[in-house]
Design an enzyme around this catalytic site. Structure first.
Site, PDB file in Angstrom:
ATOM      1  CG  HIS A 204      -2.268  -0.581   0.976  1.00 31.83           C
ATOM      2  ND1 HIS A 204      -2.474  -1.943   0.912  1.00 31.83           N
ATOM      3  CD2 HIS A 204      -3.486  -0.002   0.781  1.00 31.83           C
ATOM      4  CE1 HIS A 204      -3.755  -2.173   0.706  1.00 31.83           C
ATOM      5  NE2 HIS A 204      -4.394  -1.024   0.602  1.00 31.83           N
ATOM      6  CG  HIS A 251       1.778  -2.582   6.586  1.00 34.19           C
ATOM      7  ND1 HIS A 251       2.594  -3.604   6.158  1.00 34.19           N
ATOM      8  CD2 HIS A 251       0.773  -2.494   5.678  1.00 34.19           C
ATOM      9  CE1 HIS A 251       2.098  -4.106   5.032  1.00 34.19           C
ATOM     10  NE2 HIS A 251       1.001  -3.455   4.735  1.00 34.19           N
TER      11      HIS A 251
END
Length: 437
Positions: A204, A251
């Site tokens: 991402h 993350h």
């Protein structure tokens, strides 16, 4: 302490899940405190025992209880706890439960759902929910066609080339490094759609870095606009996507930083050749055969998985889309359906918005997106049973069948290859025949 030891300590610090949990709390994310009937038997409801450590991979998110806080355990006063403190804790629990939200993006292939969590800052919740969508399929399947159909086909094609390179290399890096997602607890998993994938680096963050920067590189000098505007938009875009992945608990800080730097490195290496690749795709006679063979080989031989995850299917989607868009641009160029503006017309000026022009843009988007979605649905309905029959795999349980490598690569590559072909060839043909070119 030596430099290498300091660097190792810094990396450990940046990977610490407590940093992610602290950022979530700072932004108003909290686990709802359960009380009453909800707290009676968390494991009977399918929730995880709050006293157990999480799966290091991040595990499937379930509704979780909380430990003893302020003299309250799951909303009930502990023996010897202060009554006023317990009542205050119960009132706080009730307020939190009123703002609890089910996690985003349930994974239809695994059945995982995000955790139930409390929200104290709704503007940030909606902002970061939007930010993470800038790296998901729905965004890609609308953003790239919008550029190709309405703004600048050349910029759209070359943007897709860089996106495919960045995402493919990012997915491969994940499956080589094989770092797990941040541990939960302490992290609250707001999204689990990509939870089965490895974490390092964040694709991402790579996409959120590569797309806006590539747009600036492709459009500045070709279109008339102040460079500062482009850089500000790119910075905001990149920051929003990166922070959203920490907010959602998917993350660590280190994953984000690595994804950002890796994307910059890939742009520095491959961007100088994007014009050469685009011209090859359009002009060379046998380019479709090379494109299809190369993208298919990359999907099959580039990496293997120790366990199933969404990574392989996503990679097949990316490669299939890139191959389809490249082949479609070749056919459209050969048939004279697409012509880029001559160099003596550059730089291009942003046209004024009129009712007629705006109406055509809306019609192109509506008609084109309906065509793409129908193509996607039809191709899935055809290719999954066909692939199951071809490879001798039972299709009774479609969810399980789609996790076999033979089925997953076949149906995703063909389906999204046709979607990509539609974007640059079939839909422009449709626009030509109905007078919307």
């Amino acid at each position: 302490m030596s430099l290498s030891q300091r660097l190792a300590a810094l990396l450990v610090c940046l990977r610490d899940p407590q940093k992610v949990a602290s950022f979530q709390r700072l932004c108003g994310v909290e686990e709802p405190r359960l009380h009453g009937a909800d707290a009676a038997a968390p494991e009977e409801r399918g929730g995880r025992n709050p006293d157990r450590s999480a799966d290091p991979e991040g595990g499937g998110g379930k509704l979780r209880g909380c430990g003893a806080r302020n003299g309250v355990r799951n909303g009930l006063p502990e023996a010897g706890g202060d009554t006023a403190t317990a009542k205050a804790g119960e009132r706080e629990s009730e307020a939190t439960l009123q703002n609890r939200v089910q996690g985003l993006r349930r994974n239809s292939l695994t059945g995982e759902e995000g955790e139930v969590f409390g929200v104290r800052n709704w503007p940030l919740f909606y902002l970061f929910s939007f930010g993470t969508e800038l790296g998901n399929e729905l965004f890609y399947i609308t953003f790239f066609p919008f550029w190709i159909w309405n703004l600048d086909a050349l910029v759209g094609r070359r943007l897709v080339i860089m996106w495919v390179l960045v995402m493919y290399l990012g997915q491969c890096a994940k499956d080589v490094i094989r770092w797990p997602r941040p541990a939960s607890p302490p992290v609250v998993k707001l999204e689990v759609f990509y939870n089965s994938e490895y974490s390092m680096p964040s694709t991402h963050a790579m996409s959120g870095t590569a797309i806006p920067l590539t747009l600036v590189l492709l459009t500045y000098g070709r279109w008339q606009y102040p460079l500062m505007y482009g850089l500000v938009i790119a910075t905001c875009w990149c920051s929003l996507v990166c922070l959203s992945r920490i907010y959602l608990g998917m993350h660590s800080v280190l994953d984000i930083i690595a994804g950002f730097l890796y994307a910059i490195f890939i742009l520095a290496v491959f961007y100088p050749y994007v014009e050469l690749i685009d011209n090859f795709n359009q002009i060379y006679k046998y380019s479709p055969l090379i494109i299809i063979s190369l993208h298919l080989a990359l999907g099959i031989f580039s990496f293997t998985l120790d366990t199933w995850s969404t990574s392989r299917g996503d990679t097949a989607e990316i490669l299939g889309s890139g191959a389809g868009i490249a082949c479609g641009s070749h056919v459209a160029y050969q048939l004279g359906l697409v012509s880029d503006p001559p160099l003596d017309m550059l730089p291009l000026t942003i046209p004024s918005i009129t009712v007629t022009r705006f109406g055509k843009v809306i019609l192109r988007i509506l008609i084109g997106m309906v065509f793409l979605l129908l193509m996607r649905i039809v191709m899935k309905k055809i290719t999954i049973p066909l692939a199951c029959k071809m490879f001798g795999i039972k299709s009774d349980d479609i969810r399980k069948a789609r996790q076999y490598m033979e089925i997953e690569l076949t149906y995703r590559y063909i389906t999204y290859g046709m979607v990509g072909l539609s974007i640059t060839f079939l839909v422009p043909c449709l626009f030509y025949f109905i007078g919307l070119s």
